[in-house]
Design a protein around this motif. Sequence first.
Motif, PDB file in Angstrom:
ATOM      1  N   GLU A   1      44.695  31.725  37.901  1.00 16.88           N
ATOM      2  CA  GLU A   1      45.855  32.598  38.063  1.00 16.88           C
ATOM      3  C   GLU A   1      46.099  32.997  39.522  1.00 16.88           C
ATOM      4  O   GLU A   1      47.153  33.534  39.849  1.00 16.88           O
ATOM      5  CB  GLU A   1      45.693  33.849  37.215  1.00 16.88           C
ATOM      6  N   LEU A   2      45.134  32.719  40.386  1.00 20.34           N
ATOM      7  CA  LEU A   2      45.315  33.023  41.807  1.00 20.34           C
ATOM      8  C   LEU A   2      45.977  31.872  42.570  1.00 20.34           C
ATOM      9  O   LEU A   2      46.247  31.999  43.761  1.00 20.34           O
ATOM     10  CB  LEU A   2      43.970  33.349  42.458  1.00 20.34           C
ATOM     11  N   MET A   3      46.252  30.770  41.878  1.00 23.61           N
ATOM     12  CA  MET A   3      46.932  29.640  42.508  1.00 23.61           C
ATOM     13  C   MET A   3      48.424  29.747  42.222  1.00 23.61           C
ATOM     14  O   MET A   3      48.838  29.904  41.074  1.00 23.61           O
ATOM     15  CB  MET A   3      46.386  28.321  41.967  1.00 23.61           C
ATOM     16  N   ASP A   4      49.252  29.681  43.274  1.00 18.19           N
ATOM     17  CA  ASP A   4      50.689  29.805  43.060  1.00 18.19           C
ATOM     18  C   ASP A   4      51.317  28.460  42.719  1.00 18.19           C
ATOM     19  O   ASP A   4      50.616  27.452  42.536  1.00 18.19           O
ATOM     20  CB  ASP A   4      51.372  30.455  44.272  1.00 18.19           C
ATOM     21  N   ASP A   5      52.629  28.416  42.630  1.00 17.65           N
ATOM     22  CA  ASP A   5      53.337  27.198  42.224  1.00 17.65           C
ATOM     23  C   ASP A   5      53.158  26.060  43.217  1.00 17.65           C
ATOM     24  O   ASP A   5      53.367  24.897  42.871  1.00 17.65           O
ATOM     25  CB  ASP A   5      54.833  27.492  42.051  1.00 17.65           C
ATOM     26  N   ASN A   6      52.807  26.398  44.455  1.00 16.12           N
ATOM     27  CA  ASN A   6      52.581  25.376  45.484  1.00 16.12           C
ATOM     28  C   ASN A   6      51.101  25.032  45.617  1.00 16.12           C
ATOM     29  O   ASN A   6      50.693  24.403  46.594  1.00 16.12           O
ATOM     30  CB  ASN A   6      53.128  25.855  46.829  1.00 16.12           C
ATOM     31  N   ASP A   7      50.295  25.480  44.639  1.00 16.98           N
ATOM     32  CA  ASP A   7      48.858  25.234  44.615  1.00 16.98           C
ATOM     33  C   ASP A   7      48.156  25.874  45.814  1.00 16.98           C
ATOM     34  O   ASP A   7      47.151  25.372  46.297  1.00 16.98           O
ATOM     35  CB  ASP A   7      48.553  23.727  44.577  1.00 16.98           C
ATOM     36  N   LYS A   8      48.686  26.993  46.250  1.00 16.62           N
ATOM     37  CA  LYS A   8      48.083  27.745  47.349  1.00 16.62           C
ATOM     38  C   LYS A   8      47.291  28.917  46.790  1.00 16.62           C
ATOM     39  O   LYS A   8      47.754  29.627  45.900  1.00 16.62           O
ATOM     40  CB  LYS A   8      49.170  28.258  48.300  1.00 16.62           C
ATOM     41  N   LEU A   9      46.093  29.119  47.321  1.00 10.66           N
ATOM     42  CA  LEU A   9      45.258  30.225  46.883  1.00 10.66           C
ATOM     43  C   LEU A   9      45.840  31.549  47.381  1.00 10.66           C
ATOM     44  O   LEU A   9      46.050  31.728  48.585  1.00 10.66           O
ATOM     45  CB  LEU A   9      43.827  30.053  47.411  1.00 10.66           C
ATOM     46  N   ARG A  10      46.095  32.482  46.467  1.00  8.88           N
ATOM     47  CA  ARG A  10      46.701  33.768  46.803  1.00  8.88           C
ATOM     48  C   ARG A  10      45.703  34.892  46.533  1.00  8.88           C
ATOM     49  O   ARG A  10      45.776  35.586  45.527  1.00  8.88           O
ATOM     50  CB  ARG A  10      47.983  33.958  45.991  1.00  8.88           C
ATOM     51  N   LEU A  11      44.775  35.077  47.464  1.00  6.63           N
ATOM     52  CA  LEU A  11      43.791  36.134  47.307  1.00  6.63           C
ATOM     53  C   LEU A  11      44.414  37.519  47.390  1.00  6.63           C
ATOM     54  O   LEU A  11      43.822  38.504  46.957  1.00  6.63           O
ATOM     55  CB  LEU A  11      42.691  35.994  48.370  1.00  6.63           C
ATOM     56  N   ASP A  12      45.631  37.587  47.939  1.00  3.86           N
ATOM     57  CA  ASP A  12      46.308  38.883  48.014  1.00  3.86           C
ATOM     58  C   ASP A  12      46.673  39.410  46.625  1.00  3.86           C
ATOM     59  O   ASP A  12      47.010  40.581  46.465  1.00  3.86           O
ATOM     60  CB  ASP A  12      47.568  38.773  48.886  1.00  3.86           C
ATOM     61  N   ARG A  13      46.598  38.552  45.620  1.00  2.00           N
ATOM     62  CA  ARG A  13      46.904  38.962  44.251  1.00  2.00           C
ATOM     63  C   ARG A  13      45.658  39.382  43.465  1.00  2.00           C
ATOM     64  O   ARG A  13      45.750  39.772  42.300  1.00  2.00           O
ATOM     65  CB  ARG A  13      47.596  37.825  43.502  1.00  2.00           C
ATOM     66  N   ALA A  14      44.496  39.279  44.101  1.00  2.00           N
ATOM     67  CA  ALA A  14      43.246  39.491  43.377  1.00  2.00           C
ATOM     68  C   ALA A  14      42.844  40.960  43.259  1.00  2.00           C
ATOM     69  O   ALA A  14      42.002  41.312  42.432  1.00  2.00           O
ATOM     70  CB  ALA A  14      42.113  38.709  44.050  1.00  2.00           C
ATOM     71  N   GLY A  15      43.420  41.829  44.085  1.00  2.38           N
ATOM     72  CA  GLY A  15      43.023  43.234  44.050  1.00  2.38           C
ATOM     73  C   GLY A  15      41.635  43.461  44.607  1.00  2.38           C
ATOM     74  O   GLY A  15      40.850  44.265  44.065  1.00  2.38           O
ATOM     75  N   LEU A  16      41.312  42.780  45.694  1.00  2.00           N
ATOM     76  CA  LEU A  16      39.974  42.860  46.274  1.00  2.00           C
ATOM     77  C   LEU A  16      39.677  44.244  46.840  1.00  2.00           C
ATOM     78  O   LEU A  16      40.581  45.007  47.181  1.00  2.00           O
ATOM     79  CB  LEU A  16      39.824  41.812  47.386  1.00  2.00           C
ATOM     80  N   ILE A  17      38.384  44.560  46.939  1.00  2.00           N
ATOM     81  CA  ILE A  17      37.954  45.819  47.526  1.00  2.00           C
ATOM     82  C   ILE A  17      36.969  45.571  48.661  1.00  2.00           C
ATOM     83  O   ILE A  17      36.389  44.476  48.765  1.00  2.00           O
ATOM     84  CB  ILE A  17      37.303  46.751  46.485  1.00  2.00           C
ATOM     85  N   VAL A  18      36.799  46.583  49.513  1.00  3.96           N
ATOM     86  CA  VAL A  18      35.826  46.538  50.598  1.00  3.96           C
ATOM     87  C   VAL A  18      34.981  47.810  50.544  1.00  3.96           C
ATOM     88  O   VAL A  18      35.292  48.755  49.804  1.00  3.96           O
ATOM     89  CB  VAL A  18      36.505  46.436  51.983  1.00  3.96           C
ATOM     90  N   TYR A  19      33.926  47.824  51.345  1.00  2.19           N
ATOM     91  CA  TYR A  19      33.066  49.000  51.464  1.00  2.19           C
ATOM     92  C   TYR A  19      33.292  49.597  52.835  1.00  2.19           C
ATOM     93  O   TYR A  19      33.173  48.904  53.847  1.00  2.19           O
ATOM     94  CB  TYR A  19      31.603  48.585  51.285  1.00  2.19           C
ATOM     95  N   ASN A  20      33.663  50.877  52.865  1.00  2.00           N
ATOM     96  CA  ASN A  20      34.028  51.510  54.132  1.00  2.00           C
ATOM     97  C   ASN A  20      33.318  52.844  54.287  1.00  2.00           C
ATOM     98  O   ASN A  20      33.725  53.851  53.717  1.00  2.00           O
ATOM     99  CB  ASN A  20      35.552  51.693  54.218  1.00  2.00           C
TER     100      ASN A  20
END
Length: 216
Positions: free
Chosen positions: A146-165
Amino acid sequence: MGKRVFGPGTMLNPVPVVMVSCGSMENPNIITVAWTGTVNSEPPMTYVSVRKSRYSHDIIEKSGEFVINLTTEELAEATDFCGVRSGSKFDKFKETGLTPAASEKVSCPSIAESPVNLECKVVEVHEYPTHDMFVAEIVSVSVDEELMDDNDKLRLDRAGLIVYNHGSYQAVKKGELGTFGYSVMKPKTRKRKAAERRSRYRSRSGSTKGKKSQGR
């Protein structure tokens, strides 16, 4: 504006926060790690630094394998649990409801709920007073379809990632400031890319409205 001077410390923030799975499918374990990063491009290499006292330390040292599982907003609570509870006392997969999934190239499990799994094989260990750094080659990467768009590009911006700050888990929200090299981009290229971003945004917005309408 003045500066407040602190003593030496690990002040590099924010940093990735990942769940590192290790062990076997029969006896799996997870440790949350914030000290990880990229070491080399070809071959792709990474590292995790683990305290010598941690239960997972000996597992990784003996097996020479681990999986880095990227974390998301939905996985934040599980990520915290796996960082404060010891695998010597808890079955972390069972306690968090996470699913151990067979990996492609290593014997330890991946976390099925993680959007990206990086399978790693240790190539060297650097020992330090408090932590050991396990330097490893990334031998396989699995990504949610589901993170691959119609152009088969990886869209990590859609993953809802988190960081430790600095002691807290924080969401990586959408809002691109620019892409690599944008500071020297030709005006014509900049204009084209801006148009592409607007087109993607309209497409996503239309898709979201359609889903809301269907749910009414």
